[in-house]
Design an enzyme around this catalytic site. Sequence first.
Site, PDB file in Angstrom:
ATOM      1  N   LYS A  20      40.434  33.103  30.234  1.00 48.38           N
ATOM      2  CA  LYS A  20      39.963  34.380  29.670  1.00 48.38           C
ATOM      3  C   LYS A  20      41.137  35.298  29.367  1.00 48.38           C
ATOM      4  O   LYS A  20      42.244  35.173  29.895  1.00 48.38           O
ATOM      5  CB  LYS A  20      38.974  35.069  30.615  1.00 48.38           C
ATOM      6  CG  LYS A  20      39.480  35.322  32.045  1.00 48.38           C
ATOM      7  CD  LYS A  20      40.299  36.587  32.221  1.00 48.38           C
ATOM      8  CE  LYS A  20      40.757  36.797  33.653  1.00 48.38           C
ATOM      9  NZ  LYS A  20      41.747  37.880  33.806  1.00 48.38           N
ATOM     10  N   ASP A 154      36.676  36.356  39.016  1.00 45.43           N
ATOM     11  CA  ASP A 154      36.748  35.713  37.705  1.00 45.43           C
ATOM     12  C   ASP A 154      35.907  34.446  37.608  1.00 45.43           C
ATOM     13  O   ASP A 154      35.674  33.950  36.508  1.00 45.43           O
ATOM     14  CB  ASP A 154      38.204  35.359  37.363  1.00 45.43           C
ATOM     15  CG  ASP A 154      39.045  36.579  37.017  1.00 45.43           C
ATOM     16  OD1 ASP A 154      38.449  37.640  36.731  1.00 45.43           O
ATOM     17  OD2 ASP A 154      40.286  36.472  37.021  1.00 45.43           O
TER      18      ASP A 154
END
Length: 320
Positions: A20, A154
Amino acid sequence: MNAVRGRFPARTVRVKAPGKVNVSLDVGPLRPDGYHSVASVYLAVSLYEEVAATSTDTGEITVGISPASTLDLDGVDIPLDERNLAYKAAAIMADVSEHSTGVHLEITKRVPVAGGMGGGSADAAATLLACDALWNSGLSREELAHLAAELGADVPFSLLGGTAVGLGVGDELSPALVKAQTDWVLVTADFGLSTPEVFRTLDRLRAESGEAIEEPTSVDPRVLAALLSGDADALSRVLVNDLQRASIELAPELRDVLGLGESCGAIAGIVSGSGPTVALLAHNPSAADGLATELRHHGLDAMAVHGPVHGARIISDTLL
């Protein structure tokens, strides 16, 4: 771990999960519990980790790194024991699965280690999905996401993919239905940065300057509007990362990478998360390809990617 031997034929389930980029990252003051509240927009990009989970009759969890990994891992310390996030993910799945077996996890590393892109979290997300399939656990995505949250902020996002707003310590995720593509060039470093050290450095810099920092409660709506419309120029004007100054303090060469990227045609650049990966925004795929080529000519490790992309996905399920 309670292994059930012979219940299922030996199988390998292979899953890929994305890294990401933090398109925006606002960081609050240090809290009494030692954490920081954040408000961030996460974008899953087309650079994937892969985990191949193979059932074994040992009753143990083992972890290895695939020779197909594209990262130069010389001198990189990746723990292959219970400290590894993928190992932890398998252990959690074994605890909640009625028919767990031993499992060997072979990780193909492509997302930079300690690079601010959530590579270890992608490994964990891929492992959760792979073990769920391997052991026929039958958990829903929501149930897997709940387990993912136990492993780190995350991990649920890598499971989810796409675009999302993260609040709290990044674990309060709200999907944003972004379909328009944005194109980026990732410039990776041959070193890592410790996320806790980057946060400590930010706290020190803020204390030295006497800044009054408020708790972030929402993201800048202009960021989401630019992503929804795919307007790279509008997005370039609202990219923000509160950790960037701390990352540059620890690794001043990142400032040069950002400057070179913009001089070579990037619309804007930002350090991704805690760094040291730099994400450079381009107008379209061909511009990103050209920018990556130009930066490689300058001796940098650069690759063109795009987002948003899907979260963790099974790519093969093979009986052995």
